[in-house]
Design an enzyme around this catalytic site. Structure first.
Site, PDB file in Angstrom:
ATOM      1  N   GLU A 161      51.296 -62.614   2.117  1.00  0.00           N
ATOM      2  CA  GLU A 161      51.348 -64.092   2.072  1.00  0.00           C
ATOM      3  C   GLU A 161      50.957 -64.706   0.722  1.00  0.00           C
ATOM      4  OE1 GLU A 161      48.993 -65.605   5.311  1.00  0.00           O
ATOM      5  OE2 GLU A 161      50.297 -64.746   6.837  1.00  0.00           O
ATOM      6  N   GLU A 274      55.276 -58.237  12.556  1.00  0.00           N
ATOM      7  CA  GLU A 274      54.363 -59.006  13.423  1.00  0.00           C
ATOM      8  C   GLU A 274      55.124 -59.858  14.434  1.00  0.00           C
ATOM      9  OE1 GLU A 274      51.460 -61.173  11.059  1.00  0.00           O
ATOM     10  OE2 GLU A 274      51.296 -59.562   9.591  1.00  0.00           O
TER      11      GLU A 274
HETATM   12  C1  XIL Z   1      45.612 -62.569  12.729  1.00  0.00           C
HETATM   13  C2  XIL Z   1      44.991 -61.814  13.901  1.00  0.00           C
HETATM   14  O1  XIL Z   1      45.959 -61.651  14.891  1.00  0.00           O
HETATM   15  C3  XIL Z   1      43.800 -62.590  14.421  1.00  0.00           C
HETATM   16  O2  XIL Z   1      43.119 -61.824  15.408  1.00  0.00           O
HETATM   17  C4  XIL Z   1      42.843 -62.918  13.285  1.00  0.00           C
HETATM   18  O3  XIL Z   1      41.799 -63.745  13.768  1.00  0.00           O
HETATM   19  C5  XIL Z   1      43.565 -63.632  12.158  1.00  0.00           C
HETATM   20  O4  XIL Z   1      44.665 -62.837  11.723  1.00  0.00           O
HETATM   21  N1  XIL Z   1      49.630 -63.085   9.636  1.00  0.00           N
HETATM   22  C6  XIL Z   1      49.045 -61.861   9.386  1.00  0.00           C
HETATM   23  C7  XIL Z   1      48.074 -61.302  10.357  1.00  0.00           C
HETATM   24  O5  XIL Z   1      49.407 -61.193   8.409  1.00  0.00           O
HETATM   25  O6  XIL Z   1      47.086 -60.505   9.734  1.00  0.00           O
HETATM   26  C8  XIL Z   1      47.421 -62.381  11.177  1.00  0.00           C
HETATM   27  O7  XIL Z   1      46.617 -61.758  12.168  1.00  0.00           O
HETATM   28  C9  XIL Z   1      48.451 -63.286  11.794  1.00  0.00           C
HETATM   29  C10 XIL Z   1      49.272 -63.966  10.730  1.00  0.00           C
END
Ligand code: XIL
Length: 367
Positions: A161, A274
């Protein structure tokens, strides 16, 4: 095909579990997604360490996965919360050992991000850390962590990101880089520094740039420019991770398709890292209050449309990971605000949803 996976996933273990377990067993008896996807895409979930300690969640993860990622356990705040050079690998090691014992691959997520970094990383006593010290911390952290998991984590999200497109309210520089301590103290070179350190620490690992909204044409342009820049400078980057946090109406499948082709043209491999599909129409809406049968049906069609695309593009897309196992623990129930969401393949009782059936069907039917 990996024999340890096929034996595990085709075995009678599911039937034995049905006969001996008091937990609801329908889910365990369902055909294996990893098996349906085998030879097509690696498939799996983001997991929490507690989900690997036994019980139905564990059975589902081992049955349906050929790849895993830790939802939080490999982030810098989890591995290095106590200070420079002080690591807590125990929890992440459990995740990796669970996977290794079952022939499941592990993605590493994530080495550098503007969130979930320990505070000490950017401090020097009462002061902000200086550039040279921060660079050496980045290099040391990545050398230690990638070195620790060398040969056991097959792909790393090296930077997460860092680029921003079309986000009013998010501070960026002229090149589209997010303003963050990493960018502000080191400069744009923090990305190159991270990729170089990762390649040194495990030359065999696949190195990814991971982001959300990767289908946005302006994001495609920014990421493509970053990849070209790194390559011109002789920096190894192997792939793009598409977070693919989706809602019912966003993004459009054809936008995703165009983006996958554009990244593919750069010679990059791609992982869907994701995936989840919120029941709301738009990503940050909070209008849905229940998972009605009609909504779940539409969600399953949406899963089918996206997964069919990823399968069709499997010369470029090599892995598909869903961000969580069940609706009981999706991050979307608290982000960006507390809300009702049921974005995953298993419901809160760990039973397969219509979305599970749709993904299974898509995987089986792909030719
Ligand atoms: C999120 C997790 O799912 C949560 O449990 C945590 O509190 C915050 O991070 N993009 C990403 C992930 O790359 O690492 C994130 O994961 C969600 C958004």
């Amino acid at each position: 095909m990996d024999m340890s996976i096929s034996r595990r996933q085709l075995s009678l273990a599911a039937l034995v579990a049905m006969a001996t377990s008091a937990a609801p067993s329908l889910a365990v008896a369902a055909p294996s997604l990893a098996y349906a996807f085998s030879g097509k895409l690696l498939f799996g979930f983001a997991v929490t360490p507690e989900q690997l300690d036994g019980g139905l969640a564990t059975e589902l993860i081992e049955r349906h996965s050929s790849v895993l990622v830790a939802e939080n356990a490999m982030k810098p705040d989890a591995l290095a919360g106590k200070g420079e050079g002080i690591y807590d690998f125990a929890t992440a090691d459990r995740v990796v050992a669970f996977a290794a014992a079952r022939g499941i691959k592990v993605r590493g997520h994530t080495l550098l991000w503007h969130r979930q970094m320990p505070e000490w990383f950017f401090r020097d006593g009462a002061e902000e850390v200086n550039r040279a010290t921060l660079i050496s911390r980045i290099e040391r952290y990545i050398a230690d962590v990638v070195g620790h998991f060398k040969g056991r984590v097959f792909a790393w999200d090296v930077v997460n990101e860092a680029l921003v497109a079309d986000e009013p309210g998010t501070a960026v520089d002229a090149a589209g880089l997010r303003l963050s301590p990493l960018r502000d103290i080191v400069g744009p070179e923090f990305i190159e520094i991270a990729f170089r350190a990762a390649a040194r620490a495990d030359p065999g690992a696949l190195l990814f740039y991971n982001d959300y909204e990767t289908q946005n044409p302006r994001k495609v342009a920014l990421i493509s420019a970053l990849v070209r820049h790194l390559r011109e400078r002789g920096v190894k980057i192997d792939g793009i991770g598409h977070q693919a946090h989706c809602s019912m109406a966003h993004p459009m499948v054809h936008d995703f398709e165009r983006a996958i082709d554009q990244y593919g043209a750069l010679g990059l491999i791609q992982h869907i890292t994701e995936l989840d599909i919120a029941l709301n129409q738009q990503l940050m809406e909070n209008l849905v209050s229940a998972a009605t049968p009609a909504l779940l049906q539409r969600q399953s069609q949406r899963y089918a449309d996206l997964v069919n695309l990823f399968l069709r593009k499997r010369d470029k897309v090599h892995a598909l990971l869903v961000w969580g196992l069940s609706d009981a623990n999706s991050w979307l129930t608290s982000w960006p605000m507390p809300r009702f969401e049921a974005p995953l393949l298993f419901d809160a009782q760990l039973q397969p949803k219509p979305a599970f059936e749709a993904v299974l069907r898509a995987a089986r039917q792909a030719r």
